[in-house]
Design a protein around this motif. Structure first.
Motif, PDB file in Angstrom:
ATOM      1  N   SER A 132      41.779  57.046  36.769  1.00  0.00           N
ATOM      2  CA  SER A 132      41.831  55.917  35.842  1.00  0.00           C
ATOM      3  C   SER A 132      41.645  54.629  36.637  1.00  0.00           C
ATOM      4  O   SER A 132      42.365  53.650  36.471  1.00  0.00           O
ATOM      5  CB  SER A 132      43.175  55.906  35.089  1.00  0.00           C
ATOM      6  N   TYR A 133      40.653  54.690  37.522  1.00  0.00           N
ATOM      7  CA  TYR A 133      40.439  53.623  38.503  1.00  0.00           C
ATOM      8  C   TYR A 133      39.155  52.856  38.229  1.00  0.00           C
ATOM      9  O   TYR A 133      38.125  53.439  37.900  1.00  0.00           O
ATOM     10  CB  TYR A 133      40.379  54.214  39.918  1.00  0.00           C
ATOM     11  N   GLY A 134      39.214  51.537  38.405  1.00  0.00           N
ATOM     12  CA  GLY A 134      38.037  50.689  38.349  1.00  0.00           C
ATOM     13  C   GLY A 134      38.170  49.583  39.382  1.00  0.00           C
ATOM     14  O   GLY A 134      39.231  48.954  39.488  1.00  0.00           O
ATOM     15  N   GLY A 135      37.133  49.355  40.165  1.00  0.00           N
ATOM     16  CA  GLY A 135      37.198  48.361  41.224  1.00  0.00           C
ATOM     17  C   GLY A 135      37.430  46.950  40.719  1.00  0.00           C
ATOM     18  O   GLY A 135      38.219  46.186  41.293  1.00  0.00           O
ATOM     19  N   ARG A 136      36.745  46.560  39.639  1.00  0.00           N
ATOM     20  CA  ARG A 136      36.937  45.221  39.096  1.00  0.00           C
ATOM     21  C   ARG A 136      38.361  45.052  38.581  1.00  0.00           C
ATOM     22  O   ARG A 136      39.004  44.018  38.799  1.00  0.00           O
ATOM     23  CB  ARG A 136      35.935  44.963  37.968  1.00  0.00           C
ATOM     24  N   GLN A 137      38.855  46.078  37.897  1.00  0.00           N
ATOM     25  CA  GLN A 137      40.220  46.034  37.382  1.00  0.00           C
ATOM     26  C   GLN A 137      41.220  45.865  38.524  1.00  0.00           C
ATOM     27  O   GLN A 137      42.188  45.096  38.423  1.00  0.00           O
ATOM     28  CB  GLN A 137      40.521  47.328  36.611  1.00  0.00           C
ATOM     29  N   GLU A 138      40.985  46.574  39.623  1.00  0.00           N
ATOM     30  CA  GLU A 138      41.883  46.488  40.774  1.00  0.00           C
ATOM     31  C   GLU A 138      41.928  45.069  41.323  1.00  0.00           C
ATOM     32  O   GLU A 138      42.996  44.542  41.648  1.00  0.00           O
ATOM     33  CB  GLU A 138      41.428  47.460  41.860  1.00  0.00           C
ATOM     34  N   ILE A 139      40.761  44.426  41.434  1.00  0.00           N
ATOM     35  CA  ILE A 139      40.707  43.064  41.952  1.00  0.00           C
ATOM     36  C   ILE A 139      41.394  42.094  41.006  1.00  0.00           C
ATOM     37  O   ILE A 139      42.118  41.181  41.445  1.00  0.00           O
ATOM     38  CB  ILE A 139      39.240  42.651  42.211  1.00  0.00           C
ATOM     39  N   VAL A 140      41.199  42.296  39.704  1.00  0.00           N
ATOM     40  CA  VAL A 140      41.875  41.437  38.715  1.00  0.00           C
ATOM     41  C   VAL A 140      43.387  41.565  38.842  1.00  0.00           C
ATOM     42  O   VAL A 140      44.124  40.564  38.837  1.00  0.00           O
ATOM     43  CB  VAL A 140      41.423  41.793  37.285  1.00  0.00           C
ATOM     44  N   GLU A 141      43.874  42.810  38.966  1.00  0.00           N
ATOM     45  CA  GLU A 141      45.313  43.022  39.090  1.00  0.00           C
ATOM     46  C   GLU A 141      45.852  42.393  40.376  1.00  0.00           C
ATOM     47  O   GLU A 141      46.955  41.836  40.393  1.00  0.00           O
ATOM     48  CB  GLU A 141      45.628  44.520  39.062  1.00  0.00           C
ATOM     49  N   ALA A 142      45.074  42.466  41.447  1.00  0.00           N
ATOM     50  CA  ALA A 142      45.494  41.846  42.707  1.00  0.00           C
ATOM     51  C   ALA A 142      45.559  40.335  42.549  1.00  0.00           C
ATOM     52  O   ALA A 142      46.490  39.681  43.041  1.00  0.00           O
ATOM     53  CB  ALA A 142      44.536  42.232  43.831  1.00  0.00           C
ATOM     54  N   ALA A 143      44.580  39.758  41.852  1.00  0.00           N
ATOM     55  CA  ALA A 143      44.571  38.307  41.626  1.00  0.00           C
ATOM     56  C   ALA A 143      45.779  37.884  40.796  1.00  0.00           C
ATOM     57  O   ALA A 143      46.401  36.846  41.060  1.00  0.00           O
ATOM     58  CB  ALA A 143      43.275  37.898  40.927  1.00  0.00           C
ATOM     59  N   ARG A 144      46.119  38.678  39.799  1.00  0.00           N
ATOM     60  CA  ARG A 144      47.307  38.379  38.988  1.00  0.00           C
ATOM     61  C   ARG A 144      48.568  38.417  39.838  1.00  0.00           C
ATOM     62  O   ARG A 144      49.465  37.569  39.685  1.00  0.00           O
ATOM     63  CB  ARG A 144      47.417  39.382  37.838  1.00  0.00           C
ATOM     64  N   ALA A 145      48.650  39.422  40.727  1.00  0.00           N
ATOM     65  CA  ALA A 145      49.826  39.539  41.589  1.00  0.00           C
ATOM     66  C   ALA A 145      49.948  38.318  42.499  1.00  0.00           C
ATOM     67  O   ALA A 145      51.051  37.776  42.690  1.00  0.00           O
ATOM     68  CB  ALA A 145      49.738  40.816  42.425  1.00  0.00           C
ATOM     69  N   VAL A 146      48.831  37.862  43.052  1.00  0.00           N
ATOM     70  CA  VAL A 146      48.849  36.677  43.903  1.00  0.00           C
ATOM     71  C   VAL A 146      49.234  35.440  43.094  1.00  0.00           C
ATOM     72  O   VAL A 146      50.013  34.590  43.557  1.00  0.00           O
ATOM     73  CB  VAL A 146      47.478  36.472  44.587  1.00  0.00           C
ATOM     74  N   ALA A 147      48.712  35.344  41.867  1.00  0.00           N
ATOM     75  CA  ALA A 147      49.042  34.203  41.006  1.00  0.00           C
ATOM     76  C   ALA A 147      50.539  34.147  40.714  1.00  0.00           C
ATOM     77  O   ALA A 147      51.147  33.064  40.691  1.00  0.00           O
ATOM     78  CB  ALA A 147      48.251  34.283  39.700  1.00  0.00           C
ATOM     79  N   ARG A 148      51.134  35.312  40.503  1.00  0.00           N
ATOM     80  CA  ARG A 148      52.581  35.349  40.263  1.00  0.00           C
ATOM     81  C   ARG A 148      53.344  34.883  41.500  1.00  0.00           C
ATOM     82  O   ARG A 148      54.359  34.179  41.388  1.00  0.00           O
ATOM     83  CB  ARG A 148      53.014  36.767  39.862  1.00  0.00           C
ATOM     84  N   GLN A 149      52.872  35.271  42.676  1.00  0.00           N
ATOM     85  CA  GLN A 149      53.531  34.849  43.917  1.00  0.00           C
ATOM     86  C   GLN A 149      53.457  33.335  44.088  1.00  0.00           C
ATOM     87  O   GLN A 149      54.412  32.701  44.543  1.00  0.00           O
ATOM     88  CB  GLN A 149      52.876  35.560  45.104  1.00  0.00           C
ATOM     89  N   VAL A 150      52.320  32.748  43.691  1.00  0.00           N
ATOM     90  CA  VAL A 150      52.180  31.295  43.757  1.00  0.00           C
ATOM     91  C   VAL A 150      53.123  30.642  42.755  1.00  0.00           C
ATOM     92  O   VAL A 150      53.838  29.673  43.074  1.00  0.00           O
ATOM     93  CB  VAL A 150      50.725  30.863  43.473  1.00  0.00           C
ATOM     94  N   ALA A 151      53.164  31.172  41.529  1.00  0.00           N
ATOM     95  CA  ALA A 151      54.006  30.610  40.482  1.00  0.00           C
ATOM     96  C   ALA A 151      55.479  30.664  40.852  1.00  0.00           C
ATOM     97  O   ALA A 151      56.265  29.783  40.482  1.00  0.00           O
ATOM     98  CB  ALA A 151      53.764  31.349  39.170  1.00  0.00           C
ATOM     99  N   GLU A 152      55.855  31.699  41.596  1.00  0.00           N
ATOM    100  CA  GLU A 152      57.251  31.860  42.001  1.00  0.00           C
ATOM    101  C   GLU A 152      57.565  31.086  43.286  1.00  0.00           C
ATOM    102  O   GLU A 152      58.697  31.117  43.771  1.00  0.00           O
ATOM    103  CB  GLU A 152      57.550  33.347  42.198  1.00  0.00           C
ATOM    104  N   GLY A 153      56.556  30.425  43.845  1.00  0.00           N
ATOM    105  CA  GLY A 153      56.776  29.625  45.042  1.00  0.00           C
ATOM    106  C   GLY A 153      56.830  30.411  46.329  1.00  0.00           C
ATOM    107  O   GLY A 153      57.228  29.876  47.375  1.00  0.00           O
ATOM    108  N   ARG A 154      56.409  31.660  46.300  1.00  0.00           N
ATOM    109  CA  ARG A 154      56.486  32.480  47.509  1.00  0.00           C
ATOM    110  C   ARG A 154      55.339  32.186  48.479  1.00  0.00           C
ATOM    111  O   ARG A 154      55.488  32.381  49.686  1.00  0.00           O
ATOM    112  CB  ARG A 154      56.501  33.965  47.139  1.00  0.00           C
TER     113      ARG A 154
END
Length: 244
Positions: free
Chosen positions: A140-162
């Motif tokens: 159930s893998y897609g490369g674009r989806q993986e990159i999007v999820e990684a970008a979301r994870a980074v965005a959350r880290q920025v939002a949390e001030g990490r």
């Protein structure tokens, strides 16, 4: 010209080999069989490829087992594929464990049934400490989806001030991919004669060597694996640098 040496006769195996397993349906159609027969025969090739990778000294083998786009296939075919996955997780994990092989699964588990997720978790836990080979199944893998999820994870880290926006770099994004602790593939093999990567490890394949084979996946043999590695060793891997 002198014949190229086999990988097991002096040439080191690539650290990480990734394979796009293509051609099960065409293999079955050519024999007047249902697609399910091709998938079952393809499962035998999975076993053979894993054994070959371990014997040749490959450290990581990633197999594109089921893409995010495969969910669009007919319901009956998806059901059959999920059934084969269950059988593999139930019947093969003991053999993997016995041979020192670690199993990893990457992809969107939210679309998988609860019993399959449980089997995955149990299989990963059982084989976690093995180090002869790491077998990575992309489900159930897609490369674009993986990159999007990684970008979301980074965005959350920025939002949390990490982390700060200015601190984001390639290492940051790579560290949030499913493969954060796995080296990028040295060699990507696709069977069936098709010459595209089909949304597979898009980030990780930036500098991978690509080998396209005309053989259909159910017919993929040890000699095909070795031929792909010989091809890989004939490449000049410069990673963007100039000759000389």
């Amino acid at each position: 010209m002198e014949a190229a040496a086999k990988p097991d006769q002096g040439l080191p195996a690539p650290v990480h080999v990734a394979i796009i397993m293509d051609g099960n349906g065409r293999w079955a159609k050519a024999r007047g069989l249902p697609r399910t027969a091709g998938h079952k025969k393809g499962a035998e090739s999975v076993r053979r490829a894993v054994e070959t990778a371990r014997e040749l000294g490959v450290s990581y083998l990633t197999l594109y087992a089921f893409s995010s786009e495969n969910w669009k296939r007919p319901v009956g075919e998806v059901t059959d594929l999920m059934g084969l996955l269950r059988l593999y997780l139930r019947n093969e994990v003991n053999s993997l464990h016995k041979n020192g092989i670690r199993l990893r699964i990457i992809g969107d588990r939210s679309k998988l049934s609860a019993d399959i997720v449980t089997l995955i978790e149990e299989s990963e836990a059982k084989t976690r400490d093995n180090n002869a080979l790491t077998l990575v199944l992309a489900l159930s893998y897609g490369g674009r989806q993986e990159i999007v999820e990684a970008a979301r994870a980074v965005a959350r880290q920025v939002a949390e001030g990490r982390i700060s926006v200015d601190a984001i770099d390639e290492t940051t994004l790579a560290g949030n991919l499913f493969t954060a602790d796995i080296p990028d593939p040295d060699l990507v093999i696709r069977t069936s004669g098709e010459q595209r990567i089909s949304n597979f490890l898009l980030w990780q394949c930036a500098y991978s060597e690509l080998v396209f084979l005309d053989v259909l996946w159910p017919d993929f043999s040890r000699s095909d694996f070795e031929a792909a590695i010989r091809d890989y060793h004939g490449r000049d891997r410069r990673f963007g640098a100039a000759n000389g």
